[in-house]
Design an enzyme around this catalytic site. Structure first.
Site, mmCIF file in Angstrom:
data_model
loop_
_atom_site.group_PDB
_atom_site.id
_atom_site.type_symbol
_atom_site.label_atom_id
_atom_site.label_comp_id
_atom_site.label_asym_id
_atom_site.label_seq_id
_atom_site.Cartn_x
_atom_site.Cartn_y
_atom_site.Cartn_z
ATOM 1 N N GLU A 1 -10.735 2.459 -1.518
ATOM 2 C CA GLU A 1 -10.025 2.963 -2.687
ATOM 3 C C GLU A 1 -9.292 1.847 -3.420
ATOM 4 O O GLU A 1 -8.377 2.084 -4.200
ATOM 5 C CB GLU A 1 -9.087 4.109 -2.285
ATOM 6 C CG GLU A 1 -9.797 5.222 -1.534
ATOM 7 C CD GLU A 1 -10.040 6.518 -2.332
ATOM 8 O OE1 GLU A 1 -9.295 6.799 -3.262
ATOM 9 O OE2 GLU A 1 -11.015 7.241 -1.986
ATOM 10 N N HIS B 1 -2.702 7.632 -0.775
ATOM 11 C CA HIS B 1 -2.912 6.181 -0.869
ATOM 12 C C HIS B 1 -1.637 5.499 -0.397
ATOM 13 O O HIS B 1 -0.535 6.025 -0.607
ATOM 14 C CB HIS B 1 -3.159 5.735 -2.313
ATOM 15 C CG HIS B 1 -4.477 6.152 -2.876
ATOM 16 N ND1 HIS B 1 -4.623 6.670 -4.142
ATOM 17 C CD2 HIS B 1 -5.727 6.101 -2.355
ATOM 18 C CE1 HIS B 1 -5.903 6.921 -4.380
ATOM 19 N NE2 HIS B 1 -6.599 6.599 -3.309
ATOM 20 N N CYS C 1 -0.299 3.623 -10.110
ATOM 21 C CA CYS C 1 -1.707 4.064 -10.053
ATOM 22 C C CYS C 1 -2.446 3.690 -11.314
ATOM 23 O O CYS C 1 -3.647 3.465 -11.304
ATOM 24 C CB CYS C 1 -1.811 5.578 -9.926
ATOM 25 S SG CYS C 1 -1.051 6.264 -8.479
HETATM 26 O O1 SUG Z 1 -7.471 9.994 -6.498
HETATM 27 N N1 SUG Z 1 -5.970 12.184 -8.761
HETATM 28 C C1 SUG Z 1 -6.111 10.837 -8.255
HETATM 29 C C2 SUG Z 1 -4.784 10.120 -8.309
HETATM 30 C C3 SUG Z 1 -4.952 8.674 -7.991
HETATM 31 C C4 SUG Z 1 -3.661 7.973 -7.841
HETATM 32 N N2 SUG Z 1 -3.880 6.596 -7.557
HETATM 33 C C5 SUG Z 1 -3.145 5.840 -6.744
HETATM 34 N N3 SUG Z 1 -2.296 6.345 -5.887
HETATM 35 N N4 SUG Z 1 -3.328 4.561 -6.775
HETATM 36 C C6 SUG Z 1 -6.663 10.860 -6.825
HETATM 37 O O2 SUG Z 1 -6.278 11.731 -6.051
HETATM 38 C C7 SUG Z 1 -6.844 14.338 -9.507
HETATM 39 C C8 SUG Z 1 -7.910 14.737 -10.479
HETATM 40 C C9 SUG Z 1 -8.199 16.194 -10.479
HETATM 41 O O3 SUG Z 1 -7.844 16.892 -9.552
HETATM 42 O O4 SUG Z 1 -8.872 16.595 -11.460
HETATM 43 C C10 SUG Z 1 -7.072 12.921 -9.018
HETATM 44 O O5 SUG Z 1 -8.182 12.495 -8.876
#
Ligand code: SUG
Length: 413
Positions: free
Chosen positions: A161, A227, A344
């Site tokens: 990731e 994460h 993020c």
């Molecule tokens: O991968 N949310 C992302 C958020 C990513 C955050 N990134 C970091 N922490 N670096 C995830 O969970 C939700 C999209 C949805 O449900 O449509 C989403 O993918």
């Protein structure tokens, strides 16, 4: 001259709340809500402006083509005929979270003296698993200079990731650093998204000499830290982390102190800020940045100010003589509701800006042009029950096209 550039993912016109990420509590909680893509993208632009105002260098990544017709074709369907869950997965604006685009190792850390970028495969979540081909195309454009080595993803099933599970600690941006890869083994009811073999592969491919591998605590994942960057962040010699972020913490801290004697560990005790408050407020999903003055600032989401235990801790820290000297609050509520905070939304690259394709760098003037495209073309609202509406899809596709034309990046059309 090497500096840190934050590349933010521009929030795409299909931004919606489909609740696709199991283990990401905000995304799950907001499933089915109406989203506001225009406001979301303008919040992202405002955050970039705040970074510029701090005297920092800023870059961008572009929204991906959504729906992802190529991916749907590989599933043997067209968007119109796909089942609703596949439609939502093909339409997600998740590439906005640039911290998951790649892992970046600055040149001073690598044996061959180039800056390495490995695109993340994001295989754990279906809606994110199809991001990497376009991310790779963007990285190959933005970082085409021989100062960079851009790698294809680690193969499935080893989930990777990207920078969200990676921290770099160094005396300064241009000094050789220690790179810390944080992996998950188990997350209670939730998936551990970063596989240790993926972390090891990236470290080998980047030709790193000083590396630590650390396990994310099961407790943190189970509490919603899908994460590591939800419970820890590093910048320069400073590690800022929640007490419960890591498994085997004492060993990790001891190794870090041996490898980087000047390291400064700022740990937030669970007794002062619970894991639940840390995750709800995204205290650690802040951008910890070094200002031109040499001082460090923390760029935080508004939710951190709204969470009393967190704001109290921050006020005390700033009043004392800790390394964080300044707090900068930004409003990224639309992204936050999908579990994506200020950190993020950005990928940090330490490099000489002259080696980056200038189309991926921004100043105020370019952000004005981007904001005008967003205001004119991004949908104002997407009620969840209309995500497959053909008129919406046409609008989403046209909006991205106008942005790429405005920024003169036809290679990605
Ligand atoms: O991968 N949310 C992302 C958020 C990513 C955050 N990134 C970091 N922490 N670096 C995830 O969970 C939700 C999209 C949805 O449900 O449509 C989403 O993918």
């Amino acid at each position: 001259m090497l500096i840190e550039i934050n590349f933010d993912g521009i929030i795409g016109p299909s931004h919606n709340y489909a609740g696709l990420s199991h283990g990401n509590l905000a995304a799950t909680r907001n499933r089915g809500e109406t989203s506001f893509p225009r406001a979301a993208a303008l919040q992202g632009v405002a955050k970039m402006r705040a970074n510029l105002a701090l005297g920092l260098a800023q870059g961008i990544f572009l929204p991906h083509a959504r729906p992802d017709h190529r991916w749907l074709a590989s599933l043997g369907t067209r968007f119109e005929d796909a089942p609703p869950h596949s439609q939502a997965q093909a339409l997600s604006a998740s590439p906005m979270w640039a911290a998951n685009a790649a892992t970046v190792s600055p040149a001073p850390d690598a044996a061959d003296g180039t800056c390495h970028l490995s695109v993340a495969n994001l295989v754990t979540m279906p809606h994110r698993s199809h991001e990497w081909p376009e991310t790779l195309a963007q990285l190959r454009l933005a970082f085409a200079d021989p100062a960079f080595t851009v790698h294809a993803p680690v193969p499935a099933p080893f989930g990777d990731e990207g920078a969200a599970n990676h921290m770099r600690l160094a005396a300064s941006h241009e000094a050789p650093g220690v790179e810390v890869f944080v992996y998950g083994i188990s997350g209670g009811p939730f998936p551990a998204r970063q596989h240790p073999d993926a972390s090891a592969a990236v470290a080998r491919k980047h030709r790193l000499e000083r590396v630590l591998f650390v396990q994310q605590s099961e407790e943190a994942i189970a509490a919603g830290a899908f994460h590591n960057d939800v419970v820890a962040v590093a910048n320069g010699p400073v590690l800022f982390a929640h007490e419960l972020a890591f498994a085997g913490k004492d060993r990790f801290y001891a190794d870090l102190r041996t490898m980087l004697p000047q390291v400064e560990i700022v740990e937030v005790p669970a007794a002062q800020v619970s894991l639940a408050d840390a995750i709800k407020s995204y205290l650690f999903n802040a951008q910890l940045v070094t200002l031109p003055s040499g001082e460090m600032a923390l760029v935080l989401p508004g939710e951190a100010r709204d969470t009393p235990s967190v704001w109290r801790w921050l006020q005390e820290h700033v009043a004392g003589n800790g390394p964080i000297r300044r707090l900068e609050v930004v409003d990224v509520r639309q992204s936050m509701a999908n579990g994506g905070g200020p950190a993020c939304l950005r990928l940090r690259v330490v490099c000489d800006p002259a080696t980056v394709d200038p189309r991926f760098l921004v100043d105020e003037g370019k952000l004005d042009r981007i904001a005008r495209v967003i205001e004119a073309h991004w949908p104002e609202a997407i009620p969840f029950d209309s995500i497959a509406d053909p008129a919406l899809i046409a609008r989403v596709e046209a909006a991205r096209r106008v942005l790429l034309e405005t920024l003169e990046i036809p290679e990605l059309l």
